[in-house]
Design a protein around this motif. Structure first.
Motif, mmCIF file in Angstrom:
data_model
loop_
_atom_site.group_PDB
_atom_site.id
_atom_site.type_symbol
_atom_site.label_atom_id
_atom_site.label_comp_id
_atom_site.label_asym_id
_atom_site.label_seq_id
_atom_site.Cartn_x
_atom_site.Cartn_y
_atom_site.Cartn_z
ATOM 1 N N ASP A 1 -1.356 9.165 13.359
ATOM 2 C CA ASP A 1 -2.726 8.267 13.540
ATOM 3 C C ASP A 1 -2.316 6.635 12.818
ATOM 4 O OD1 ASP A 1 -4.180 10.183 14.621
ATOM 5 O OD2 ASP A 1 -4.978 11.025 12.748
ATOM 6 N N TYR A 2 -1.743 7.045 11.599
ATOM 7 C CA TYR A 2 -1.220 5.901 10.879
ATOM 8 C C TYR A 2 -0.679 4.881 11.598
ATOM 9 C CZ TYR A 2 -3.459 7.738 6.657
ATOM 10 O OH TYR A 2 -4.236 8.381 5.646
ATOM 11 N N LEU A 3 0.574 5.438 12.268
ATOM 12 C CA LEU A 3 1.377 4.680 13.055
ATOM 13 C C LEU A 3 0.881 4.143 14.337
ATOM 14 C CD1 LEU A 3 4.518 7.113 12.998
ATOM 15 C CD2 LEU A 3 4.630 4.760 11.990
ATOM 16 N N ALA B 1 -8.602 -7.458 -4.102
ATOM 17 C CA ALA B 1 -7.458 -6.507 -4.301
ATOM 18 C C ALA B 1 -7.716 -5.104 -3.786
ATOM 19 C CB ALA B 1 -7.340 -6.498 -5.851
ATOM 20 N N ILE B 2 -6.549 -4.400 -3.590
ATOM 21 C CA ILE B 2 -6.582 -2.930 -3.269
ATOM 22 C C ILE B 2 -5.657 -2.451 -4.176
ATOM 23 C CG2 ILE B 2 -6.361 -1.377 -1.460
ATOM 24 C CD1 ILE B 2 -6.691 -3.552 0.733
ATOM 25 N N GLU B 3 -6.370 -1.308 -5.109
ATOM 26 C CA GLU B 3 -5.462 -0.476 -6.062
ATOM 27 C C GLU B 3 -5.131 0.932 -5.441
ATOM 28 O OE1 GLU B 3 -6.137 0.962 -10.608
ATOM 29 O OE2 GLU B 3 -7.344 -0.624 -9.790
ATOM 30 N N ALA B 4 -4.117 1.524 -5.581
ATOM 31 C CA ALA B 4 -3.802 2.832 -5.381
ATOM 32 C C ALA B 4 -3.956 3.867 -6.664
ATOM 33 C CB ALA B 4 -2.139 3.016 -5.073
ATOM 34 N N ALA C 1 -1.765 -1.422 4.002
ATOM 35 C CA ALA C 1 -0.778 -2.626 3.994
ATOM 36 C C ALA C 1 -0.458 -3.119 5.085
ATOM 37 C CB ALA C 1 0.352 -2.596 2.840
ATOM 38 N N ASN C 2 -0.089 -2.223 6.008
ATOM 39 C CA ASN C 2 0.578 -2.558 7.468
ATOM 40 C C ASN C 2 -0.580 -3.222 8.333
ATOM 41 O OD1 ASN C 2 2.922 -1.469 7.047
ATOM 42 N ND2 ASN C 2 2.468 0.481 7.242
ATOM 43 N N ALA C 3 -1.968 -2.887 7.839
ATOM 44 C CA ALA C 3 -3.055 -3.441 8.744
ATOM 45 C C ALA C 3 -3.570 -4.895 8.363
ATOM 46 C CB ALA C 3 -4.101 -2.417 8.732
ATOM 47 N N PHE D 1 -2.577 -11.214 2.318
ATOM 48 C CA PHE D 1 -2.214 -10.203 1.274
ATOM 49 C C PHE D 1 -0.842 -10.025 0.944
ATOM 50 C CE2 PHE D 1 -6.511 -9.388 3.168
ATOM 51 C CZ PHE D 1 -7.374 -8.820 2.303
ATOM 52 N N VAL D 2 -0.680 -9.638 -0.270
ATOM 53 C CA VAL D 2 0.718 -9.465 -0.709
ATOM 54 C C VAL D 2 0.705 -8.314 -1.713
ATOM 55 C CG1 VAL D 2 0.610 -11.276 -2.485
ATOM 56 C CG2 VAL D 2 2.864 -10.682 -1.552
ATOM 57 N N ARG D 3 1.812 -7.435 -1.559
ATOM 58 C CA ARG D 3 1.951 -6.421 -2.355
ATOM 59 C C ARG D 3 2.700 -6.908 -3.761
ATOM 60 N NH1 ARG D 3 2.956 -0.234 -0.725
ATOM 61 N NH2 ARG D 3 2.658 0.613 -2.804
ATOM 62 N N ILE D 4 2.151 -6.729 -5.184
ATOM 63 C CA ILE D 4 2.647 -7.341 -6.039
ATOM 64 C C ILE D 4 3.260 -6.182 -7.030
ATOM 65 C CG2 ILE D 4 1.672 -9.310 -5.911
ATOM 66 C CD1 ILE D 4 -0.257 -8.054 -8.464
#
Length: 235
Positions: free
Chosen positions: A116-118, A152-155, A179-181, A186-189
């Protein structure tokens, strides 16, 4: 469409069982089988795969060590006899966590979740019209977001928290999958944070200020972030 997968486990019976399960699953193609993390690292450097079935406690290199060594991680499903690694799995953005002995029904459920994610990444042609929004499911609702409004998006373990100026929404999705979408701003820090560069107010040493919130920049993502920041500097 079929997805290439790699099995990594130091126990021959476990490798055999997972191989049999893969052969029963039309959506999967077995790319290889490895008996330890070091062997798998060499394999993945030459032959990328879509899905990784990964044991944790192995000689030479553990499954956790292997994931930490990979700059580009396949979508990973932990397959282990030890419950105490569940939290570590979520920290590493694994898509699912299977406890041995694994039934085929549970295996197939994990595979379906991974596919589903892929399929979001590779399942369709680029749209003719640029889409500037998306929908995401919460426990009780389906919520619409504009990409431009997200700060922002937080895990948070198996959940993510999407943060805007006016709301914070939780969803049962991994940080890697969303993140893939996301588009290029957007950047992961940090393993726990993705930020929208449009909303950055200041960069303070190893932290990013967005509104009143400070987000840490980890060593693993520092170079990528500052390169992207440099590409957008005027002077």
């Amino acid at each position: 469409m079929t997805y290439r997968c790699l099995i990594v486990d130091d126990e021959p019976p476990a490798r055999k069982l997972l191989s049999d399960y893969v052969s029963k699953t039309p959506s999967l193609e077995l790319a290889g089988v490895c008996s330890n993390g070091a062997e798998a690292l060499r394999f993945l450097q030459e032959f990328p795969v879509d899905i990784l079935f990964l044991d944790i406690r192995m000689p030479l290199m553990t499954g956790v060590d292997l994931l930490n060594e990979l700059p580009e991680k396949p979508l990973t499903i932990f397959v282990t006899a030890y419950e105490d690694y569940a939290l570590k799995g979520y920290e590493l953005d694994v898509i699912d966590y299977l406890m041995k002995p694994v039934s085929y029904e549970r295996f197939k459920k994990a595979v379906d979740k991974a596919i589903d994610y892929l399929s979001v990444q590779v399942g369709s042609d680029p749209p003719a019209e640029k889409v500037d929004y998306f929908f995401i499911k919460t426990d009780t609702r389906i919520v619409k977001f504009l990409f431009s409004e997200i700060q922002a998006i937080e895990a948070q373990r198996e959940y993510i928290k999407i943060i805007t100026a006016t709301r914070k929404v939780m969803s049962l999705v991994s940080l890697t999958s969303i993140a893939n979408a996301l588009p290029g701003e957007f950047v992961r820090i940090h393993r726990s944070f993705i930020i929208n560069m449009r909303h950055i107010d200041e960069v303070q040493s190893n932290e990013v200020l967005i509104g009143k919130e400070l987000y840490s920049i980890s060593r693993n993502y520092r170079d990528e972030f500052f390169k992207k920041l440099g590409d957008r500097k005027l002077l």
